[in-house]
Design an enzyme around this catalytic site. Structure first.
Site, PDB file in Angstrom:
ATOM      1  N   HIS A 129      64.995  51.144 -20.634  1.00  0.00           N
ATOM      2  CA  HIS A 129      65.308  50.973 -19.219  1.00  0.00           C
ATOM      3  C   HIS A 129      64.260  50.072 -18.586  1.00  0.00           C
ATOM      4  CE1 HIS A 129      65.704  52.100 -14.965  1.00  0.00           C
ATOM      5  NE2 HIS A 129      66.911  52.574 -15.253  1.00  0.00           N
ATOM      6  N   ASP A 146      59.369  57.809 -21.862  1.00  0.00           N
ATOM      7  CA  ASP A 146      60.310  57.856 -20.743  1.00  0.00           C
ATOM      8  C   ASP A 146      61.276  59.003 -21.015  1.00  0.00           C
ATOM      9  OD1 ASP A 146      62.330  57.532 -18.908  1.00  0.00           O
ATOM     10  OD2 ASP A 146      62.863  55.494 -19.515  1.00  0.00           O
ATOM     11  N   GLN A 198      66.083  60.662 -19.420  1.00  0.00           N
ATOM     12  CA  GLN A 198      67.374  61.083 -19.961  1.00  0.00           C
ATOM     13  C   GLN A 198      67.260  62.230 -20.965  1.00  0.00           C
ATOM     14  OE1 GLN A 198      70.098  60.081 -18.698  1.00  0.00           O
ATOM     15  NE2 GLN A 198      69.397  58.297 -17.548  1.00  0.00           N
ATOM     16  N   LYS A 256      67.829  63.754 -11.659  1.00  0.00           N
ATOM     17  CA  LYS A 256      68.674  63.742 -12.850  1.00  0.00           C
ATOM     18  C   LYS A 256      68.770  65.128 -13.492  1.00  0.00           C
ATOM     19  CE  LYS A 256      67.514  58.921 -13.983  1.00  0.00           C
ATOM     20  NZ  LYS A 256      68.799  58.272 -13.681  1.00  0.00           N
ATOM     21  N   CYS A 266      70.548  48.746 -16.318  1.00  0.00           N
ATOM     22  CA  CYS A 266      69.102  48.499 -16.223  1.00  0.00           C
ATOM     23  C   CYS A 266      68.456  48.269 -17.590  1.00  0.00           C
ATOM     24  CB  CYS A 266      68.382  49.628 -15.501  1.00  0.00           C
ATOM     25  SG  CYS A 266      68.898  49.862 -13.787  1.00  0.00           S
TER      26      CYS A 266
END
Length: 399
Positions: free
Chosen positions: A111, A188, A191, A214, A352
């Site tokens: 991303h 990261d 997700q 999220k 993205c």
């Protein structure tokens, strides 16, 4: 109970854009509303009961997050989101410690928030970015990572679950290899944290970033986990009230210890309190239960979608709840518009991850992303609508 819109385009809403943001349970909404209605004071500032009480609640948020990801509360920095957290690492650690000849190792699947800050570090320090080769279907393997490592790698910046293809990286093995090579691991987790059980001690990542919105929490709140000794060494990204212990006219500044030195200014108090409720809500369901429910729903969706000859599925074998596809001869945005006309919310575009096109050989895709509150009946309606995505039907929307 989840708060959610009920319809779109005169159809019952089917929300399949959970990788972008998620619905909020009533307990989160109540926490935000309670703060604004009955408290609404600043934290760490006031010498009165109400400020003390809210400050204590605010610090309990840090404790809850630490428990959720198996960290120490001193290692939890509250930010405005995953993007802010990843930028903080790049500027606070990367810009301070990297130098010419050093290498930042990443992939083409990342991303923008995971990779763009390192572009800036590359520009300012002389360090350079290198890319780990992905498999033909866009997966990061431990073997490819091992082959890409070398003595000049100082930072590894990767998503534990990629946001376009949804592949799950083996962060435990990646961290082990990276540390053997003398590199730090920046993960990261935007997700992954909402969908799978996260244990930063087991993974042994040095930094982990994720967002509240999220994972059923409010917008405007995120988390940076960092090993405490690394946080102590880092520069603060912003300076201001709350981050310093003292300063004088000559420009001498003494910052507070981590995590407080990174939290200048008045924070998003209501969002933090809402995030605590979101975490407790997810814990009550059980992260293993959430992961399994999404896995089964994804498997069912892929089985049904593979029966449609005009669809191209880019990640049928990924285990997360992300389904990325195109309809043959139909532009991704047109396909998404057709699904919208049927009351189905998906995302289209490059999501993205603008350099992943080198792997996918297409610049735009449709992404449907699941969460634990989606149902098999919703998937059936989604598949039925996908069966109708043709150039003629998409053009018909505008006639």
């Amino acid at each position: 109970m989840l708060s959610r819109p009920h319809s779109m385009q005169s159809h019952p809403l089917i929300y399949l854009d959970n990788a972008a943001t998620t619905f909020k349970p009533q307990c989160v909404i109540d926490a935000v509303s309670h703060y604004y209605t009955d408290q609404c004071v600043s934290v760490h500032r006031g010498d009165y009961d109400l400020s003390y009480q809210v400050s204590a609640q605010y610090e309990q948020v840090r404790d809850t997050i630490a428990r959720f990801i198996h960290a120490d509360s001193r290692e939890i920095v509250l930010t405005s989101g995953a993007s802010a957290a990843l930028n903080l690492v790049a500027y606070g650690y990367g810009r301070r410690f990297l130098k010419e000849g050093d290498v930042i190792l990443t992939t083409e699947a990342e991303h923008a928030s995971c990779i763009l800050p390192w572009f800036k570090v590359q520009e300012e320090t002389g360090a350079r970015i290198e890319y780990i080769p992905l498999t033909e279907d866009g997966q990061l393997t431990v073997e490819n990572f091992r082959q890409a490592l070398h003595e000049n790698v100082r930072v590894v910046a990767l998503a534990s679950v990629t946001n376009v293809l949804g592949y799950v990286a083996d962060m435990r093995q990646i961290s082990r290899l990276a540390h053997e090579a003398g590199a730090v691991v920046v993960c990261d987790g935007a997700q992954s944290v909402p969908h799978i059980a996260t244990d930063v001690r087991d993974w042994d990542v040095d930094f982990l970033a994720f967002s509240g919105h999220k994972m059923c929490g409010p917008t405007g709140i995120g988390v940076l986990y960092g090993k405490y000794e690394l946080l102590q060494k880092m520069d603060a990204f912003m300076l201001g009230g709350g981050s310093n212990a003292r300063f004088d006219m000559c420009g001498n500044i003494l910052l507070k210890q981590a995590p407080f030195k990174f939290e200048a200014g008045t924070p998003a108090i209501e969002a933090a309190l809402g995030l605590k409720q979101a975490i407790e809500y997810l814990e009550a369901i059980g992260m293993d239960n959430i992961e399994e429910a999404e896995r089964q729903l994804k498997r069912y969706a892929v089985e049904q979608l593979q029966k449609l000859d005009h669809l191209i599925l880019y990640n049928p074998h990924s285990t997360s709840g992300i389904i990325t596809f195109n309809a043959k001869d139909v532009f991704a945005q047109d396909a998404a518009s057709y699904l919208n006309s049927r009351g189905i919310a998906v995302r289209s575009g490059n999501h993205c991850a603008k350099i992943l096109l080198n792997v996918l050989k297409t610049s735009e895709t449709v992404r449907a992303s699941l969460y634990f509150y989606n149902t098999k009946e919703e998937i059936d309606r989604f598949v039925e609508a996908c069966s109708e995505i043709t150039l003629e039907n998409c053009v018909g929307l505008f006639l």
